[in-house]
Design an enzyme around this catalytic site. Structure first.
Site, PDB file in Angstrom:
ATOM      1  N   GLU A   1      11.659  38.484-109.491  1.00  0.00           N
ATOM      2  CA  GLU A   1      10.649  37.803-108.676  1.00  0.00           C
ATOM      3  C   GLU A   1      10.809  36.305-108.954  1.00  0.00           C
ATOM      4  OE1 GLU A   1       5.863  37.879-107.746  1.00  0.00           O
ATOM      5  OE2 GLU A   1       6.579  38.581-109.684  1.00  0.00           O
TER       6      GLU A   1
ATOM      7  N   HIS B   1       3.920  41.702-102.933  1.00  0.00           N
ATOM      8  CA  HIS B   1       2.445  41.605-102.976  1.00  0.00           C
ATOM      9  C   HIS B   1       1.892  40.829-101.764  1.00  0.00           C
ATOM     10  CE1 HIS B   1       3.295  37.762-104.920  1.00  0.00           C
ATOM     11  NE2 HIS B   1       3.409  38.272-106.125  1.00  0.00           N
TER      12      HIS B   1
ATOM     13  N   ASN C   1      -0.722  37.790-101.158  1.00  0.00           N
ATOM     14  CA  ASN C   1      -0.727  36.930-102.343  1.00  0.00           C
ATOM     15  C   ASN C   1       0.572  36.162-102.450  1.00  0.00           C
ATOM     16  OD1 ASN C   1      -2.370  39.683-103.452  1.00  0.00           O
ATOM     17  ND2 ASN C   1      -3.362  37.712-103.700  1.00  0.00           N
ATOM     18  N   GLY C   2       0.482  34.872-102.799  1.00  0.00           N
ATOM     19  CA  GLY C   2       1.672  34.043-102.881  1.00  0.00           C
ATOM     20  C   GLY C   2       2.309  33.810-101.536  1.00  0.00           C
TER      21      GLY C   2
ATOM     22  N   ARG D   1      -3.503  30.903 -84.968  1.00  0.00           N
ATOM     23  CA  ARG D   1      -2.500  30.128 -84.227  1.00  0.00           C
ATOM     24  C   ARG D   1      -1.173  30.035 -84.976  1.00  0.00           C
ATOM     25  NH1 ARG D   1      -7.199  27.282 -82.631  1.00  0.00           N
ATOM     26  NH2 ARG D   1      -7.068  25.841 -84.403  1.00  0.00           N
TER      27      ARG D   1
ATOM     28  N   GLY E   1      -8.872  44.909-106.548  1.00  0.00           N
ATOM     29  CA  GLY E   1     -10.124  44.262-106.193  1.00  0.00           C
ATOM     30  C   GLY E   1     -10.143  42.783-106.494  1.00  0.00           C
TER      31      GLY E   1
ATOM     32  N   HIS F   1      -6.727  40.742-106.456  1.00  0.00           N
ATOM     33  CA  HIS F   1      -5.699  40.246-105.533  1.00  0.00           C
ATOM     34  C   HIS F   1      -6.111  40.462-104.078  1.00  0.00           C
ATOM     35  CE1 HIS F   1      -3.188  40.299-109.153  1.00  0.00           C
ATOM     36  NE2 HIS F   1      -2.268  39.614-108.488  1.00  0.00           N
TER      37      HIS F   1
ATOM     38  N   ASP G   1       1.726  44.858-110.401  1.00  0.00           N
ATOM     39  CA  ASP G   1       2.004  43.463-110.762  1.00  0.00           C
ATOM     40  C   ASP G   1       1.480  43.203-112.174  1.00  0.00           C
ATOM     41  OD1 ASP G   1       2.968  40.896-110.476  1.00  0.00           O
ATOM     42  OD2 ASP G   1       1.266  40.156-109.313  1.00  0.00           O
TER      43      ASP G   1
ATOM     44  N   ALA H   1      -2.285  35.343-112.496  1.00  0.00           N
ATOM     45  CA  ALA H   1      -1.020  35.501-113.227  1.00  0.00           C
ATOM     46  C   ALA H   1      -0.759  36.980-113.450  1.00  0.00           C
ATOM     47  CB  ALA H   1      -1.068  34.749-114.543  1.00  0.00           C
TER      48      ALA H   1
END
Length: 376
Positions: free
Chosen positions: A122, A209, A212-213, A220, A242, A244, A267, A302
């Site tokens: 990752e 994920h 997220n990220g 639009r 609950g 993320h 994760d 994190a």
């Protein structure tokens, strides 16, 4: 030959009441919807589900996969195994080239041994604005030369690489990975909708994920989230903790993808199963408070302190059936990394089973036909 009977058996197609599972060696020989003739082990509990498959894990039980230490991986995999995860990828985070290469060499024997199913990088080919808890000092554009060295050193151990498709050279890197039999995932990205579609067209088949990220969706400018959720060739990772994702977001996402394209992941980092306190992830300080891991310097999430059994319970609590939740926790992620020998309670697959009680808590775990101790 082992015969198991007792609780309801969850297959990818439905629930078998009062059936039995016949196991030969380390393999499921047959699953039948009737009581077996002769002696059979009656399994106490409410459900038999497939062993969970976590394709995105950074550690757990106080053990970090990001250090390059094989013993940490063994111990972390053992922690997750006790919580029902019978197959997992060891996910590494952004770092300089030499530690990445050293980790591949250190972990490749664990893949050959079957302790882990492979390595997931990752990073470091991620978007700076969307790097989250990744160390921005080590981010860099995709490099075919670097990827070649990593893949050659691993001898098949590298199973997945997450890339931001908008970076220079990203599409070429995705095509290279796919040609080498490695799963290319899209994540930690500020890509537009069109750039994400280009990454999918190049061969990316997993969304890391999702939500997220990533650039958040807008009516639009739908960005990567809409592109990944809608793409029939993409499996979307979802962190069902609950934190993320709101449960409503989890429910919405799985209603779009269906269970065949939604993969529950943890994760998880080293703090999974551990008390609140100070930890680290890829060399960066992390503070865990109320079970939520965030960078100490800043507020970025994190990783998580999740386990797959908790993710399954969360998905059911958000409205998924036990059949769909088990599929998202096992069958779908297994297929996403090309492991059709695990991830389902059906003949021909490895005998990986998890026995759950009425509250969907783990009672017993079987891996490759052998019962293991329950979680502490």
């Amino acid at each position: 030959m082992t015969l198991l009977t007792g609780p309801r058996i969850v297959t990818a197609h439905g629930v078998i009441e009062h059936g039995h599972v016949r196991i030969s060696g380390n393999t499921i020989a047959e699953v039948r919807p009737d009581r077996p003739d002769g002696d059979a082990e009656v399994v106490p509990g409410a459900w038999i589900v497939p062993g969970f498959v976590d394709i995105h894990t950074h550690g757990g039980g106080g053990h970090a996969f990001t250090t390059g230490d094989p013993q940490q991986v063994r111990d972390g995999a053992g922690f997750h195994l006790a919580h029902g995860t019978t197959t997992l990828l060891a996910s590494l985070v952004t770092s300089p080239p030499e530690p990445m290469l050293a980790a591949v060499r250190a972990y490749a024997p664990l893949v050959a041994e079957g302790v882990i199913a492979g390595i997931h990088f990752e990073g470091p080919y991620l978007s700076r604005p969307r790097c989250g808890a990744q160390n921005p000092a080590h981010l860099r554009p995709p490099s075919i030369d670097e990827l070649s060295r990593l893949l050659d050193a691993g001898g098949g151990a590298v199973r997945m690489v997450t890339i931001a498709p908008e970076l220079p050279g990203a599409l070429e890197a995705i095509r290279f990975l796919v040609a080498r039999g490695v799963v290319a995932a899209i994540g930690h990205t500020d890509a537009t909708y069109e750039q994400t579609l280009a990454g999918i067209a190049a061969g990316a088949s997993v969304g890391t994920h999702v939500f997220n990220g990533m650039r958040p969706p807008h009516h639009r400018e739908p960005g990567p989230v809409f592109a990944l959720l809608a793409a029939e060739s993409v499996t979307c990772e979802l962190v069902a903790d609950g934190v993320h994702l709101h449960d409503g977001t989890l429910s919405f996402a799985t209603s779009v993808t269906g269970p065949a394209r939604a993969a529950l992941i943890t994760d998880a980092m080293a703090a999974a199963g551990m008390p609140d306190g100070a930890y680290e992830l890829g060399g960066q300080d992390v503070t865990v408070r109320d079970g939520v891991a965030r960078l100490t310097d800043g507020d970025s999430i994190a990783g998580s302190t999740l386990t797959m059994d908790r993710a399954l319970r969360r998905a059911v609590g958000a409205g998924a059936t036990i059949v769909d939740a088990a599929r998202m926790a096992a069958t779908t992620p297994a297929a996403a990394i090309g492991r059709h020998d695990v991830g389902a309670v059906e003949g021909g697959r490895r005998a990986d089973l998890v026995v759950l009680d009425d509250d969907l808590r783990v009672l017993r775990v079987m891996r490759a036909g052998t019962w293991l101790a329950p979680p502490s």
